[in-house]
Scaffold this motif. Structure first.
Motif, PDB file in Angstrom:
ATOM      1  N   LEU A  17       1.345  21.387  30.536  1.00 51.40           N
ATOM      2  CA  LEU A  17       1.674  21.057  29.151  1.00 51.40           C
ATOM      3  C   LEU A  17       3.166  21.223  28.878  1.00 51.40           C
ATOM      4  N   PHE A  18       3.800  22.190  29.527  1.00 47.79           N
ATOM      5  CA  PHE A  18       5.247  22.363  29.402  1.00 47.79           C
ATOM      6  C   PHE A  18       5.979  21.148  29.975  1.00 47.79           C
ATOM      7  N   VAL A  19       5.528  20.668  31.135  1.00 42.33           N
ATOM      8  CA  VAL A  19       6.133  19.480  31.736  1.00 42.33           C
ATOM      9  C   VAL A  19       5.925  18.265  30.835  1.00 42.33           C
ATOM     10  N   CYS A  20       4.744  18.161  30.244  1.00 41.74           N
ATOM     11  CA  CYS A  20       4.467  17.039  29.331  1.00 41.74           C
ATOM     12  C   CYS A  20       5.335  17.104  28.085  1.00 41.74           C
ATOM     13  N   LEU A  64      -0.624  17.413  22.964  1.00 38.21           N
ATOM     14  CA  LEU A  64       0.495  17.978  22.209  1.00 38.21           C
ATOM     15  C   LEU A  64       0.854  17.140  20.986  1.00 38.21           C
ATOM     16  N   GLY A  65       0.049  16.141  20.691  1.00 37.91           N
ATOM     17  CA  GLY A  65       0.311  15.314  19.510  1.00 37.91           C
ATOM     18  C   GLY A  65       1.173  14.116  19.798  1.00 37.91           C
ATOM     19  N   GLY A  66       1.172  13.631  21.030  1.00 38.45           N
ATOM     20  CA  GLY A  66       1.955  12.447  21.386  1.00 38.45           C
ATOM     21  C   GLY A  66       1.361  11.202  20.774  1.00 38.45           C
ATOM     22  N   THR A  67       2.190  10.204  20.631  1.00 38.21           N
ATOM     23  CA  THR A  67       1.745   8.925  20.090  1.00 38.21           C
ATOM     24  C   THR A  67       1.768   7.888  21.180  1.00 38.21           C
ATOM     25  N   LYS A  68       1.255   6.721  20.877  1.00 38.42           N
ATOM     26  CA  LYS A  68       1.270   5.634  21.849  1.00 38.42           C
ATOM     27  C   LYS A  68       2.601   4.889  21.833  1.00 38.42           C
ATOM     28  N   ASP A  69       3.437   5.164  20.858  1.00 40.78           N
ATOM     29  CA  ASP A  69       4.719   4.464  20.780  1.00 40.78           C
ATOM     30  C   ASP A  69       5.653   4.964  21.878  1.00 40.78           C
TER      31      ASP A  69
END
Length: 70
Positions: A17-20, A64-69
Motif C-alpha cells: 500500500l505504501f508503494v501504491c 487508498l481511494g484512487g480514481t480511474k482518471d
C-alpha cells in the motif's frame, strides 16, 4: 497460523500500500506501451484497458481511494 506469519503478511500488505501511494501507476500489461498492434503488425489502435496511455492504476491504489482518471 503463528503470530510471526501474521505480522509478516501484515507488513507485506502495508509495504504494498505504501508503494501504491507513491507510485499509483504501473505499465499496462496488455499493450506494453499504449498501442496494440494488429496481427499483421501494419496497423495499431489504442489499448482498451489503458486507453492508449500505456499505464494503469495499481489494484492497491483503489483501496487508498484512487480514481480511474489518469
Amino acid at each position: 497460523m503463528n503470530v510471526e506469519a501474521v505480522l509478516f503478511i501484515a507488513a507485506l500488505i502495508v509495504a504494498y500500500l505504501f508503494v501504491c501511494r507513491i507510485w499509483p501507476y504501473a505499465a499496462c500489461k496488455r499493450c506494453e506501451g499504449g498501442k496494440k498492434r494488429s496481427p499483421s503488425e501494419k496497423y495499431w489502435r489504442n489499448c482498451g484497458r489503458c486507453e492508449g496511455r500505456g499505464r494503469r492504476i495499481r489494484a492497491g491504489r483503489y483501496l487508498l481511494g484512487g480514481t480511474k482518471d489518469l
